[in-house]
Enzyme design. Structure first.
Site, PDB file in Angstrom:
ATOM      1  N   HIS A   1       0.648  -1.271  -0.149  1.00  0.00           N
ATOM      2  CA  HIS A   1      -0.104   0.024   0.108  1.00  0.00           C
ATOM      3  C   HIS A   1       0.936   1.255   0.049  1.00  0.00           C
ATOM      4  O   HIS A   1       0.566   2.291  -0.588  1.00  0.00           O
ATOM      5  CB  HIS A   1      -1.092  -0.001   1.112  1.00  0.00           C
ATOM      6  CG  HIS A   1      -1.669   1.209   1.386  1.00  0.00           C
ATOM      7  ND1 HIS A   1      -1.423   1.927   2.188  1.00  0.00           N
ATOM      8  CD2 HIS A   1      -2.666   1.824   0.656  1.00  0.00           C
ATOM      9  CE1 HIS A   1      -2.104   3.059   2.340  1.00  0.00           C
ATOM     10  NE2 HIS A   1      -3.032   2.909   1.337  1.00  0.00           N
TER      11      HIS A   1
ATOM     12  N   GLU B   1       1.962   1.714  -3.414  1.00  0.00           N
ATOM     13  CA  GLU B   1       0.881   2.332  -4.207  1.00  0.00           C
ATOM     14  C   GLU B   1       0.848   3.855  -4.307  1.00  0.00           C
ATOM     15  O   GLU B   1       0.798   4.592  -5.247  1.00  0.00           O
ATOM     16  CB  GLU B   1      -0.477   1.593  -3.807  1.00  0.00           C
ATOM     17  CG  GLU B   1      -1.692   2.280  -4.437  1.00  0.00           C
ATOM     18  CD  GLU B   1      -2.786   2.517  -3.643  1.00  0.00           C
ATOM     19  OE1 GLU B   1      -3.064   3.507  -3.677  1.00  0.00           O
ATOM     20  OE2 GLU B   1      -3.306   1.843  -2.900  1.00  0.00           O
ATOM     21  N   HIS B   2       1.140   4.346  -2.908  1.00  0.00           N
ATOM     22  CA  HIS B   2       1.064   5.869  -2.863  1.00  0.00           C
ATOM     23  C   HIS B   2       2.496   6.450  -3.593  1.00  0.00           C
ATOM     24  O   HIS B   2       2.187   7.464  -4.325  1.00  0.00           O
ATOM     25  CB  HIS B   2       1.113   6.177  -1.492  1.00  0.00           C
ATOM     26  CG  HIS B   2       0.080   6.286  -0.657  1.00  0.00           C
ATOM     27  ND1 HIS B   2      -0.547   7.132   0.139  1.00  0.00           N
ATOM     28  CD2 HIS B   2      -1.077   5.207  -0.407  1.00  0.00           C
ATOM     29  CE1 HIS B   2      -1.696   6.830   0.523  1.00  0.00           C
ATOM     30  NE2 HIS B   2      -2.040   5.796   0.281  1.00  0.00           N
TER      31      HIS B   2
ATOM     32  N   GLU C   1      -3.681   7.928   7.166  1.00  0.00           N
ATOM     33  CA  GLU C   1      -4.750   7.168   6.608  1.00  0.00           C
ATOM     34  C   GLU C   1      -5.041   5.991   7.755  1.00  0.00           C
ATOM     35  O   GLU C   1      -6.307   5.554   7.995  1.00  0.00           O
ATOM     36  CB  GLU C   1      -4.554   6.441   5.408  1.00  0.00           C
ATOM     37  CG  GLU C   1      -5.242   5.755   4.666  1.00  0.00           C
ATOM     38  CD  GLU C   1      -4.830   5.197   3.119  1.00  0.00           C
ATOM     39  OE1 GLU C   1      -5.832   4.342   2.383  1.00  0.00           O
ATOM     40  OE2 GLU C   1      -3.886   5.548   2.488  1.00  0.00           O
TER      41      GLU C   1
END
Length: 441
Positions: free
Chosen positions: A64, A67-68, A144
């Site tokens: 993740h 992905e950012h 997040e």
């Protein structure tokens, strides 16, 4: 490109009059498209066969985090260049990370497809992963995680997977933890990127007003930058099967000063490729798939004990979960859990009615067909066929499989799933998990 390295085939064409076509490029990169000539847009996704289940404990959250970071710049484009290139033509660009794959997707007008392919290929093949961006994005990911923790309806699902599957790749949260992200080094994320973002692990799927050969040419040119397609590997096999983690039961409690008790019952489910998945869709619809479902009628309509109540199925390569969520007043939590267990027990013992079977089939059929009205859904279907299903049945074939589900199929599946000892996740203003133990027996 040599003819030896490029293989094109037609998969099916019954549904739209235009075929789904598949080409394998050098290095094993796959391009799968579906022509939908009645629209003026194209949805394109670059799907990478890597997810949080591929992380070691030291890498928790890397998929993740990466992905950012792929949105943060290449040698050709800054982060602003990436977003503005797509937004300036009215398109959308985004990404998501799942347990078993990662997707970067763009939706644009058909005329802007070359731009979309170029931008997303640049991100996937040439991201810089600079130290300054790793440090800056670390704070974003931590925010997040905090946002997830502040939303009990999100936090409870991670609490359940951790309770059921423990400290395993499937049990750990996709976002990682505060500790793992805080300690994540640039070398860890960059190494993860270099190991997993290889052509053999990538599927480019597109649906909309397109020509397959033109898409293949665009993809081949864009991904060839920097020698990315220079290898001679075969496409990775679909993610099917594997060793299932041990299943834990009991209560997991996350104390939060919320106005509601958030309750999630979880039982072992079935794998994504299990042939009983169509019966599971019907069972899920009957139990908690809508306002006419048993759980909704019993808990909300007849007794007014909850606003949100539903059931769901999560399916993975090696295992799955069947769950029931309810949000209610804390003082009503025990009563609501007893009612939910009662409904599950009735269906486990006796199955569903003929009316529920017909209604459940209708819900599953409708969801399938209506979803295919959207090019993004069609694009996702193509990619998942490559990554996790190893088949692409036509819509008519899928409808036939749904129609073939019988009362006995649902009854046997319900008995198998709903009689299993459950786990319970609770988020709310409670300090003693033992008060919920009786609801599990």
């Amino acid at each position: 490109m040599s003819e030896r390295s490029v293989v094109t085939s037609t998969l099916l064409g019954e549904d739209t009059g235009a075929p789904v076509r598949r080409t394998v490029l050098p290095g094993g990169l796959r391009v799968v498209t579906e022509s939908v000539p009645t629209v003026r847009s194209v949805a394109i996704g670059v799907w990478v066969g890597v997810g949080s289940v591929d992380e070691s404990p030291e890498e928790a959250g890397s998929t993740h985090y990466l992905e950012h970071l792929l949105f943060k710049g290449t040698s050709r484009r800054s982060a602003l260049d990436i977003s503005s290139a797509i937004e300036s033509v009215g398109g959308d660009i985004n990404a998501f990370t799942a347990k078993e794959y990662t997707c970067y997707y763009v939706r644009v007008l058909d005329a802007d497809l070359p731009l979309a392919v170029d931008v997303v290929a640049d991100m996937l093949t040439s991201s810089l992963i600079e130290q300054s961006e790793v440090d800056a994005e670390r704070n974003v990911v931590l925010e997040e995680i905090a946002m997830r923790d502040d939303d009990p309806t999100d936090a409870i699902h991670d609490l359940m997977t951790e309770r059921m599957w423990g400290d395993t790749p499937l049990g750990r949260p996709i976002l990682g933890t505060v500790d793992s992200i805080t300690g994540m080094a640039r070398e860890t994320v960059n190494g993860y990127y270099r190991r997993h973002y290889r052509p053999r692990n990538i599927v480019v799927a597109a649906a909309g007003n397109l020509d397959h050969d033109a898409v293949v040419k665009l993809v081949a040119e864009a991904f060839a930058a920097g020698g990315f397609l220079a290898g001679d590997e075969e496409p990775a096999a679909p993610r099917i099967g594997g060793a299932a983690p041990d299943v834990n039961t009991g209560v997991a409690l996350l104390q939060r000063p919320t106005e509601q008790a958030n309750l999630l019952l979880g039982m072992p489910g079935i794998t994504r490729n299990d042939p009983r998945r169509f019966a599971l869709g019907v069972l899920n619809a009957a139990l908690g798939g809508g306002m006419s479902s048993r759980l909704f009628q019993e808990i909300r309509e007849r007794r007014g004990l909850a606003y949100s109540v539903y059931s769901f199925a999560a399916q993975h390569a090696a295992t799955g979960m069947f769950g029931v969520y309810v949000g209610c007043q804390p003082k009503k939590a025990g009563e609501v859990l007893d009612l939910a267990r009662g409904v599950l027990g009735e269906v486990a013992a006796s199955g569903i009615t003929e009316d529920e079977l017909a209604s459940g089939k209708g819900q599953v059929r409708g969801g399938l067909v209506l979803g295919m009205e959207d090019t993004s859904a069609r694009m996702s279907r193509l990619a998942k066929a490559e990554l996790v299903y190893d088949e692409l049945p036509s819509i008519d074939e899928l409808l036939a499989r749904i129609d073939a589900v019988t009362m006995d199929d649902v009854r046997e599946l319900a008995s198998s799933l709903l009689n299993a000892p459950p786990a319970l996740a609770v988020v709310g203003p409670f300090d003693d998990p033992s008060r919920f133990e009786s609801a599990l027996h």
